[in-house]
Design a protein around this motif. Structure first.
Motif, PDB file in Angstrom:
ATOM      1  N   LEU A   1       0.823  -1.206   0.000  1.00  0.00           N
ATOM      2  CA  LEU A   1       0.000   0.000   0.000  1.00  0.00           C
ATOM      3  C   LEU A   1       0.860   1.261   0.000  1.00  0.00           C
ATOM      4  O   LEU A   1       0.549   2.246  -0.682  1.00  0.00           O
ATOM      5  CB  LEU A   1      -0.926   0.003   1.221  1.00  0.00           C
ATOM      6  CG  LEU A   1      -2.006  -1.077   1.251  1.00  0.00           C
ATOM      7  CD1 LEU A   1      -2.788  -1.006   2.551  1.00  0.00           C
ATOM      8  CD2 LEU A   1      -2.952  -0.922   0.062  1.00  0.00           C
ATOM      9  N   ILE A   2       1.944   1.228   0.766  1.00  0.00           N
ATOM     10  CA  ILE A   2       2.850   2.380   0.793  1.00  0.00           C
ATOM     11  C   ILE A   2       3.470   2.606  -0.585  1.00  0.00           C
ATOM     12  O   ILE A   2       3.570   3.736  -1.070  1.00  0.00           O
ATOM     13  CB  ILE A   2       3.949   2.168   1.861  1.00  0.00           C
ATOM     14  CG1 ILE A   2       3.314   2.182   3.257  1.00  0.00           C
ATOM     15  CG2 ILE A   2       5.020   3.245   1.747  1.00  0.00           C
ATOM     16  CD1 ILE A   2       4.284   1.832   4.369  1.00  0.00           C
ATOM     17  N   LEU A   3       3.846   1.514  -1.248  1.00  0.00           N
ATOM     18  CA  LEU A   3       4.422   1.630  -2.587  1.00  0.00           C
ATOM     19  C   LEU A   3       3.390   2.127  -3.595  1.00  0.00           C
ATOM     20  O   LEU A   3       3.721   2.901  -4.503  1.00  0.00           O
ATOM     21  CB  LEU A   3       4.994   0.285  -3.028  1.00  0.00           C
ATOM     22  CG  LEU A   3       6.249  -0.192  -2.290  1.00  0.00           C
ATOM     23  CD1 LEU A   3       6.615  -1.602  -2.716  1.00  0.00           C
ATOM     24  CD2 LEU A   3       7.408   0.766  -2.548  1.00  0.00           C
ATOM     25  N   LEU A   4       2.142   1.688  -3.451  1.00  0.00           N
ATOM     26  CA  LEU A   4       1.093   2.146  -4.359  1.00  0.00           C
ATOM     27  C   LEU A   4       0.880   3.658  -4.241  1.00  0.00           C
ATOM     28  O   LEU A   4       0.603   4.336  -5.233  1.00  0.00           O
ATOM     29  CB  LEU A   4      -0.218   1.413  -4.056  1.00  0.00           C
ATOM     30  CG  LEU A   4      -0.273  -0.068  -4.425  1.00  0.00           C
ATOM     31  CD1 LEU A   4      -1.602  -0.662  -3.991  1.00  0.00           C
ATOM     32  CD2 LEU A   4      -0.050  -0.275  -5.915  1.00  0.00           C
ATOM     33  N   LEU A   5       0.996   4.184  -3.027  1.00  0.00           N
ATOM     34  CA  LEU A   5       0.871   5.616  -2.837  1.00  0.00           C
ATOM     35  C   LEU A   5       2.142   6.346  -3.246  1.00  0.00           C
ATOM     36  O   LEU A   5       2.089   7.463  -3.783  1.00  0.00           O
ATOM     37  CB  LEU A   5       0.546   5.912  -1.368  1.00  0.00           C
ATOM     38  CG  LEU A   5       0.292   7.385  -0.996  1.00  0.00           C
ATOM     39  CD1 LEU A   5      -0.887   7.949  -1.786  1.00  0.00           C
ATOM     40  CD2 LEU A   5       0.037   7.523   0.498  1.00  0.00           C
TER      41      LEU A   5
ATOM     42  N   LEU B   1      -0.925   9.279 -14.508  1.00  0.00           N
ATOM     43  CA  LEU B   1      -0.354   8.046 -15.046  1.00  0.00           C
ATOM     44  C   LEU B   1       0.163   7.147 -13.919  1.00  0.00           C
ATOM     45  O   LEU B   1       0.000   5.921 -13.964  1.00  0.00           O
ATOM     46  CB  LEU B   1       0.772   8.372 -16.022  1.00  0.00           C
ATOM     47  CG  LEU B   1       1.205   7.244 -16.959  1.00  0.00           C
ATOM     48  CD1 LEU B   1       0.033   6.758 -17.804  1.00  0.00           C
ATOM     49  CD2 LEU B   1       2.334   7.704 -17.857  1.00  0.00           C
ATOM     50  N   GLY B   2       0.779   7.755 -12.911  1.00  0.00           N
ATOM     51  CA  GLY B   2       1.257   6.973 -11.769  1.00  0.00           C
ATOM     52  C   GLY B   2       0.117   6.331 -11.000  1.00  0.00           C
ATOM     53  O   GLY B   2       0.215   5.167 -10.581  1.00  0.00           O
ATOM     54  N   LEU B   3      -0.980   7.069 -10.833  1.00  0.00           N
ATOM     55  CA  LEU B   3      -2.151   6.510 -10.152  1.00  0.00           C
ATOM     56  C   LEU B   3      -2.739   5.357 -10.968  1.00  0.00           C
ATOM     57  O   LEU B   3      -3.109   4.315 -10.412  1.00  0.00           O
ATOM     58  CB  LEU B   3      -3.188   7.610  -9.940  1.00  0.00           C
ATOM     59  CG  LEU B   3      -4.516   7.193  -9.297  1.00  0.00           C
ATOM     60  CD1 LEU B   3      -4.287   6.622  -7.902  1.00  0.00           C
ATOM     61  CD2 LEU B   3      -5.476   8.372  -9.242  1.00  0.00           C
ATOM     62  N   SER B   4      -2.824   5.537 -12.275  1.00  0.00           N
ATOM     63  CA  SER B   4      -3.359   4.490 -13.140  1.00  0.00           C
ATOM     64  C   SER B   4      -2.501   3.235 -13.070  1.00  0.00           C
ATOM     65  O   SER B   4      -3.015   2.108 -12.999  1.00  0.00           O
ATOM     66  CB  SER B   4      -3.436   4.990 -14.586  1.00  0.00           C
ATOM     67  OG  SER B   4      -4.258   6.135 -14.687  1.00  0.00           O
ATOM     68  N   TRP B   5      -1.193   3.423 -13.123  1.00  0.00           N
ATOM     69  CA  TRP B   5      -0.269   2.289 -13.032  1.00  0.00           C
ATOM     70  C   TRP B   5      -0.438   1.564 -11.698  1.00  0.00           C
ATOM     71  O   TRP B   5      -0.484   0.331 -11.640  1.00  0.00           O
ATOM     72  CB  TRP B   5       1.164   2.772 -13.202  1.00  0.00           C
ATOM     73  CG  TRP B   5       2.200   1.819 -12.722  1.00  0.00           C
ATOM     74  CD1 TRP B   5       2.800   1.806 -11.505  1.00  0.00           C
ATOM     75  CD2 TRP B   5       2.733   0.691 -13.426  1.00  0.00           C
ATOM     76  NE1 TRP B   5       3.694   0.764 -11.416  1.00  0.00           N
ATOM     77  CE2 TRP B   5       3.666   0.060 -12.575  1.00  0.00           C
ATOM     78  CE3 TRP B   5       2.519   0.158 -14.699  1.00  0.00           C
ATOM     79  CZ2 TRP B   5       4.370  -1.062 -12.948  1.00  0.00           C
ATOM     80  CZ3 TRP B   5       3.227  -0.974 -15.076  1.00  0.00           C
ATOM     81  CH2 TRP B   5       4.139  -1.570 -14.209  1.00  0.00           C
TER      82      TRP B   5
ATOM     83  N   THR C   1      -9.957   4.804  -4.562  1.00  0.00           N
ATOM     84  CA  THR C   1     -10.475   6.055  -3.998  1.00  0.00           C
ATOM     85  C   THR C   1      -9.671   6.468  -2.776  1.00  0.00           C
ATOM     86  O   THR C   1      -9.353   7.647  -2.593  1.00  0.00           O
ATOM     87  CB  THR C   1     -11.954   5.894  -3.633  1.00  0.00           C
ATOM     88  OG1 THR C   1     -12.696   5.517  -4.802  1.00  0.00           O
ATOM     89  CG2 THR C   1     -12.522   7.196  -3.078  1.00  0.00           C
ATOM     90  N   GLY C   2      -9.329   5.475  -1.949  1.00  0.00           N
ATOM     91  CA  GLY C   2      -8.535   5.778  -0.757  1.00  0.00           C
ATOM     92  C   GLY C   2      -7.146   6.294  -1.089  1.00  0.00           C
ATOM     93  O   GLY C   2      -6.596   7.134  -0.360  1.00  0.00           O
ATOM     94  N   ILE C   3      -6.561   5.816  -2.175  1.00  0.00           N
ATOM     95  CA  ILE C   3      -5.253   6.306  -2.597  1.00  0.00           C
ATOM     96  C   ILE C   3      -5.377   7.659  -3.296  1.00  0.00           C
ATOM     97  O   ILE C   3      -4.532   8.547  -3.151  1.00  0.00           O
ATOM     98  CB  ILE C   3      -4.577   5.277  -3.524  1.00  0.00           C
ATOM     99  CG1 ILE C   3      -4.252   4.005  -2.745  1.00  0.00           C
ATOM    100  CG2 ILE C   3      -3.307   5.854  -4.156  1.00  0.00           C
ATOM    101  CD1 ILE C   3      -3.688   2.894  -3.595  1.00  0.00           C
ATOM    102  N   GLY C   4      -6.445   7.832  -4.066  1.00  0.00           N
ATOM    103  CA  GLY C   4      -6.612   9.065  -4.836  1.00  0.00           C
ATOM    104  C   GLY C   4      -6.929  10.286  -3.997  1.00  0.00           C
ATOM    105  O   GLY C   4      -6.516  11.403  -4.336  1.00  0.00           O
TER     106      GLY C   4
ATOM    107  N   VAL D   1      -9.012   5.679 -11.792  1.00  0.00           N
ATOM    108  CA  VAL D   1      -9.298   4.531 -10.926  1.00  0.00           C
ATOM    109  C   VAL D   1     -10.293   3.586 -11.591  1.00  0.00           C
ATOM    110  O   VAL D   1     -10.100   2.366 -11.612  1.00  0.00           O
ATOM    111  CB  VAL D   1      -9.828   5.002  -9.558  1.00  0.00           C
ATOM    112  CG1 VAL D   1     -10.319   3.826  -8.725  1.00  0.00           C
ATOM    113  CG2 VAL D   1      -8.745   5.766  -8.800  1.00  0.00           C
ATOM    114  N   THR D   2     -11.382   4.144 -12.155  1.00  0.00           N
ATOM    115  CA  THR D   2     -12.421   3.288 -12.730  1.00  0.00           C
ATOM    116  C   THR D   2     -11.957   2.572 -13.994  1.00  0.00           C
ATOM    117  O   THR D   2     -12.461   1.495 -14.314  1.00  0.00           O
ATOM    118  CB  THR D   2     -13.681   4.104 -13.052  1.00  0.00           C
ATOM    119  OG1 THR D   2     -13.361   5.160 -13.977  1.00  0.00           O
ATOM    120  CG2 THR D   2     -14.272   4.711 -11.783  1.00  0.00           C
ATOM    121  N   VAL D   3     -11.010   3.158 -14.712  1.00  0.00           N
ATOM    122  CA  VAL D   3     -10.452   2.482 -15.884  1.00  0.00           C
ATOM    123  C   VAL D   3      -9.364   1.492 -15.471  1.00  0.00           C
ATOM    124  O   VAL D   3      -9.303   0.363 -15.983  1.00  0.00           O
ATOM    125  CB  VAL D   3      -9.882   3.506 -16.888  1.00  0.00           C
ATOM    126  CG1 VAL D   3      -9.135   2.795 -18.018  1.00  0.00           C
ATOM    127  CG2 VAL D   3     -10.996   4.365 -17.463  1.00  0.00           C
ATOM    128  N   ALA D   4      -8.507   1.889 -14.541  1.00  0.00           N
ATOM    129  CA  ALA D   4      -7.358   1.052 -14.173  1.00  0.00           C
ATOM    130  C   ALA D   4      -7.775  -0.244 -13.487  1.00  0.00           C
ATOM    131  O   ALA D   4      -7.143  -1.288 -13.704  1.00  0.00           O
ATOM    132  CB  ALA D   4      -6.417   1.839 -13.266  1.00  0.00           C
TER     133      ALA D   4
END
Length: 231
Positions: A22-26, A49-53, A96-99, A128-131
């Motif tokens: 989770l830390i890496l995702l953020l 792009l980073g959020l999508s990835w 959503t929590g990350i965004g 988020v909804t596409v990724a």
């Protein structure tokens, strides 16, 4: 609905248990943003792009990790739509929590004071909804994690270098975020917003349908199998 909620809760617990992930995702979208922070437009686009990835990768690994328990859930009476919709719902909650903290960062950063916050929020939502279904689709097509990660890396890499004004860019999954980023950063007309919204919604629905079809086929009850009669 109860079974759908159980799968969603199970998937969320599984992902939240991996705090390092989770830390890496953020950290990934934050790193993309920090590198380009002095250029407002590029920083926002890199953040998207980073959020999508990050969400696509989370979906890919979540689907791979859950593949072992899905047959047992099917035998327990869970239908295929409970499994893929529950996993998708969990990923949307995670995204959503990350965004939200990333959106707060953009809103509070003085370097982005002229950015349209509403456009940024909408673009993040579409990311988020596409990724989420996009990562699930890659996992459905490429079952192995390493190969799936490489496929995701190739697609995101192409997304980064392709000309956003070209026709090839419009078939890329995250083109909508670039269009809305142009609207939010450059204060262009609503045409960019409309095109990005239509593209994002169309890809979300299309990817979700493909995931549903592939998951149903993979998890279908095998008609040639029969229970042995009791003695």
């Amino acid at each position: 609905m109860r079974r759908l909620g159980v799968v969603t809760d199970m998937t969320l617990r599984e992902m939240l248990r991996r705090r390092g992930v989770l830390i890496l995702l953020l950290a990934l979208p934050l790193a993309f943003y920090a590198v380009r922070r002095n250029d407002s437009g590029e920083a926002i686009r890199a953040l998207f792009l980073g959020l999508s990835w990050a969400i696509s990768a989370a979906a890919l690994f979540s689907a791979s990790a859950g593949r072992a328990v899905e047959p047992r859930l099917r035998l327990s009476g869970y239908r295929s739509h409970h499994l893929y919709l529950g996993r998708l719902a969990a990923l949307l909650v995670l995204g959503t929590g990350i965004g939200l903290p990333l959106l707060a960062l953009v809103a509070l950063d003085p370097a982005q004071s002229k950015v349209r916050a509403g456009g940024v929020a909408l673009a993040m939502l579409l990311c988020v909804t596409v990724a989420a279904p996009f990562g699930l689709l890659i996992a459905a097509i490429v079952p192995r994690e390493l190969e799936g990660t490489l496929v995701l890396l190739v697609i995101v890499g192409i997304q980064m270098v392709v000309d956003p004004a070209g026709s090839a860019a419009k078939v890329m999954p995250f083109w909508s975020s670039r269009e809305i980023a142009t609207y939010a950063v450059d204060h262009t007309g609503s045409g960019y917003l409309d095109r990005g919204l239509v593209h994002g919604v169309a890809f979300t629905v299309g990817l979700a349908v493909l995931v549903a079809v592939l998951s149903t086929v993979r998890l279908r009850t095998r008609s040639h199998m029969r229970f042995a009669p009791g003695r």
